[in-house]
Design an enzyme around this catalytic site. Sequence first.
Site, PDB file in Angstrom:
ATOM      1  N   ARG A 165     -10.544  -6.894  -9.744  1.00 56.96           N
ATOM      2  CA  ARG A 165     -10.279  -7.970  -8.781  1.00 56.96           C
ATOM      3  C   ARG A 165     -11.393  -7.974  -7.734  1.00 56.96           C
ATOM      4  O   ARG A 165     -11.821  -6.913  -7.280  1.00 56.96           O
ATOM      5  CB  ARG A 165      -8.928  -7.746  -8.095  1.00 56.96           C
ATOM      6  CG  ARG A 165      -7.744  -7.763  -9.048  1.00 56.96           C
ATOM      7  CD  ARG A 165      -6.443  -7.602  -8.278  1.00 56.96           C
ATOM      8  NE  ARG A 165      -5.277  -7.726  -9.113  1.00 56.96           N
ATOM      9  CZ  ARG A 165      -4.600  -6.705  -9.630  1.00 56.96           C
ATOM     10  NH1 ARG A 165      -4.986  -5.461  -9.366  1.00 56.96           N
ATOM     11  NH2 ARG A 165      -3.541  -6.899 -10.383  1.00 56.96           N
ATOM     12  N   ASN A 193       2.101 -11.623 -14.736  1.00 55.64           N
ATOM     13  CA  ASN A 193       2.802 -11.816 -13.456  1.00 55.64           C
ATOM     14  C   ASN A 193       2.956 -13.304 -13.137  1.00 55.64           C
ATOM     15  O   ASN A 193       4.048 -13.789 -12.832  1.00 55.64           O
ATOM     16  CB  ASN A 193       2.051 -11.122 -12.322  1.00 55.64           C
ATOM     17  CG  ASN A 193       1.948  -9.623 -12.527  1.00 55.64           C
ATOM     18  OD1 ASN A 193       2.507  -9.096 -13.473  1.00 55.64           O
ATOM     19  ND2 ASN A 193       1.249  -8.951 -11.645  1.00 55.64           N
ATOM     20  N   ARG A 220     -13.127 -10.320 -12.705  1.00 50.67           N
ATOM     21  CA  ARG A 220     -12.437 -11.596 -12.485  1.00 50.67           C
ATOM     22  C   ARG A 220     -13.055 -12.292 -11.286  1.00 50.67           C
ATOM     23  O   ARG A 220     -13.210 -11.686 -10.216  1.00 50.67           O
ATOM     24  CB  ARG A 220     -10.942 -11.353 -12.236  1.00 50.67           C
ATOM     25  CG  ARG A 220     -10.156 -12.649 -12.108  1.00 50.67           C
ATOM     26  CD  ARG A 220      -8.684 -12.397 -11.885  1.00 50.67           C
ATOM     27  NE  ARG A 220      -8.399 -11.893 -10.558  1.00 50.67           N
ATOM     28  CZ  ARG A 220      -7.169 -11.564 -10.124  1.00 50.67           C
ATOM     29  NH1 ARG A 220      -6.158 -11.680 -10.953  1.00 50.67           N
ATOM     30  NH2 ARG A 220      -6.977 -11.124  -8.910  1.00 50.67           N
ATOM     31  N   GLU A 266      -2.404 -17.812 -17.517  1.00 54.47           N
ATOM     32  CA  GLU A 266      -1.420 -17.525 -16.463  1.00 54.47           C
ATOM     33  C   GLU A 266      -0.391 -18.627 -16.261  1.00 54.47           C
ATOM     34  O   GLU A 266       0.554 -18.451 -15.485  1.00 54.47           O
ATOM     35  CB  GLU A 266      -2.136 -17.293 -15.132  1.00 54.47           C
ATOM     36  CG  GLU A 266      -3.094 -16.124 -15.150  1.00 54.47           C
ATOM     37  CD  GLU A 266      -3.786 -15.950 -13.823  1.00 54.47           C
ATOM     38  OE1 GLU A 266      -3.309 -15.189 -12.980  1.00 54.47           O
ATOM     39  OE2 GLU A 266      -4.837 -16.608 -13.638  1.00 54.47           O
ATOM     40  N   ARG A 288       8.847 -13.937  -7.581  1.00 48.18           N
ATOM     41  CA  ARG A 288       9.554 -12.653  -7.704  1.00 48.18           C
ATOM     42  C   ARG A 288       9.601 -11.854  -6.407  1.00 48.18           C
ATOM     43  O   ARG A 288      10.318 -10.864  -6.330  1.00 48.18           O
ATOM     44  CB  ARG A 288       8.943 -11.801  -8.799  1.00 48.18           C
ATOM     45  CG  ARG A 288       7.546 -11.343  -8.538  1.00 48.18           C
ATOM     46  CD  ARG A 288       7.118 -10.443  -9.658  1.00 48.18           C
ATOM     47  NE  ARG A 288       5.761 -10.010  -9.442  1.00 48.18           N
ATOM     48  CZ  ARG A 288       5.236  -8.954 -10.001  1.00 48.18           C
ATOM     49  NH1 ARG A 288       5.955  -8.212 -10.796  1.00 48.18           N
ATOM     50  NH2 ARG A 288       3.997  -8.632  -9.783  1.00 48.18           N
ATOM     51  N   HIS A 294       0.821  -1.207   0.000  1.00 53.59           N
ATOM     52  CA  HIS A 294       0.000   0.000   0.000  1.00 53.59           C
ATOM     53  C   HIS A 294       0.858   1.262   0.000  1.00 53.59           C
ATOM     54  O   HIS A 294       0.544   2.246  -0.672  1.00 53.59           O
ATOM     55  CB  HIS A 294      -0.916   0.006   1.229  1.00 53.59           C
ATOM     56  CG  HIS A 294      -2.136  -0.819   1.025  1.00 53.59           C
ATOM     57  ND1 HIS A 294      -2.966  -1.181   2.046  1.00 53.59           N
ATOM     58  CD2 HIS A 294      -2.675  -1.347  -0.091  1.00 53.59           C
ATOM     59  CE1 HIS A 294      -3.964  -1.885   1.553  1.00 53.59           C
ATOM     60  NE2 HIS A 294      -3.809  -2.013   0.278  1.00 53.59           N
TER      61      HIS A 294
END
Length: 577
Positions: free
Chosen positions: A301, A460, A337, A437, A471, A194
């Site tokens: 999302r 991603n 999604r 994905e 990552r 954030h």
Amino acid sequence: MALIISGLGVSRGIAIGNVHLLLRSSLEVYERTLHPDEVNAEIKRFKSAVDRAGKQLRKIQDSIPSEAPQEVASFIESHLLMLNDSMLSKAPIDIIKEVYCNAEWALKIQRDKLVAVFEQMEDEYLQTRQNDIDHVINLIQKMLFDHQYEVEKEIQTLRGSIIVADDLTPADTVVLQHQNIAGFITELGGPLSHTAIIARSLGIPAIVGMQDARLLLKENEQIIIDGTEGMVLAGVDDKTIKEYKRKQKEERDERRKLESLRDVKAKTKDGVAINLQANIELTDDVKALKHSGAQGVGLYRTEFLYIDRDEPASETEQLNAYKKVIRALKGQPVTIRTLDLGAEKEFDPKYKGPLVQNPALGLRGLRRSLKDTELFKLQLRAILRASIIGPVRIMFPMITSHEELMMALSVLDQAKRELKEEDKEFDNEIPVGIMIEVPAAALVAARFAKQLDFLSIGTNDLIQYTLAIDRIDESVNYLYDPLHPAVLKLIQLTLQAGKRAKIPVSMCGEMAGDPRYTRLLLGLGLRDFSAHPATILDVKSVINSSHVKKLEPQCKRILSAATRPDKIHELIDQLNH
């Protein structure tokens, strides 16, 4: 002698200023066993600390200027909601009653429980929410230690300074921004925290994940932050300072030019129209689109409807959330999604079983929804009902096999039948797509494309699964490479599958919002981008200065150099200059 230190640039821009080390000692929490007669007083002390923490956050929230991006206030609001949630406001009280321990220790026990759950999540965004739990718990702990504690008092007048800290909370960042700081560096944090998102929203140059920054940098020494390159320069001479001041001015001029593109269509020089949409995470994020120039939402999302709460949102609550976004978009499309959580039962506080050992390969994404088809159907019903007031698409995440798609479509059909029987309206032709994905899905994208209305590449996870790289794991994240030949081949396969089936293929991962890759993606055939609102104007700027017909043969050469990763990077540099 000049010192160059690397970190993770999370908010671009150049800042030049003097270091202010924000040295806040971590709170040492000790267990104290209570006498039964002390329990009620301890509970009262805990409630008072929570109440004062709430007043602090509301005071900071009230100080946010009305012109600040909505997501800034939303993050403070999310901490307030967390503070009032039973997991933090009630569970520690139960622990005090059961264990007869002091409030600080009860909070620590509860914190350890929550962190254990968050650590099992695979989704990077949700993993970073662990930091928010820590931020809120630390604030309560400080209230317990010091009745007079105030965030604003801890942060002095720091106009023009570059803050160097171990970590900053969203509240810290807002207060610091009021002090007109030049930038900040933290030793912890990631690009999806954030604090990093707020820094980008407020336009504060920032670098995170710079280990030992407080040891390497000295109080009051002049340094330069390059948030774009993730680099800090210390001990520099006047010539270097002058050079970076020139770059700083160029950046400001460039930013003003980008703002002028807000109402300009995304179209290449040879007339190819590009669909440029935004990713959002909270219902209120849609307000940020007004400043981004996005043509709708390419990824909405929905995990916020399930996490940080005792029960998942009801159908009515979900319906209202979706309607709010659709109405705010005023006819622009939104792709919703479906639930994309990472580990089994992570939002269920009653779950007592063992946590999965490897959530990346476990019950996540669509797999999680198909494990509980009633929960899945409830979400699909809400999306379908919302579809009557504006253009909506349904997107299934983390799909691997054709059988999973058949099962998901079957649940969707059940939801439609139920709504028809109940005489509830919905768009019977609502477009349905999936996220590509994992390599398996990309390799058979042609088969998926024949049965769907669209595909969306989630870079991603696609990069993570292709390269077997987490990552956010500092020990291996140097291997994370969007330009790896295998990744480019899978992207090309997916785009070709969409083209042959005559369905759109979008990209909603971070690669879509990184202007370094825009020309490559255009040359490979991508026409639908969905990115964080803060990056859309940068991507549009590259699109509008590009010529697709010239890019296509250059990108073919890049793909033909697939056996030479170093050559690919060299060719991408040439493409961008």
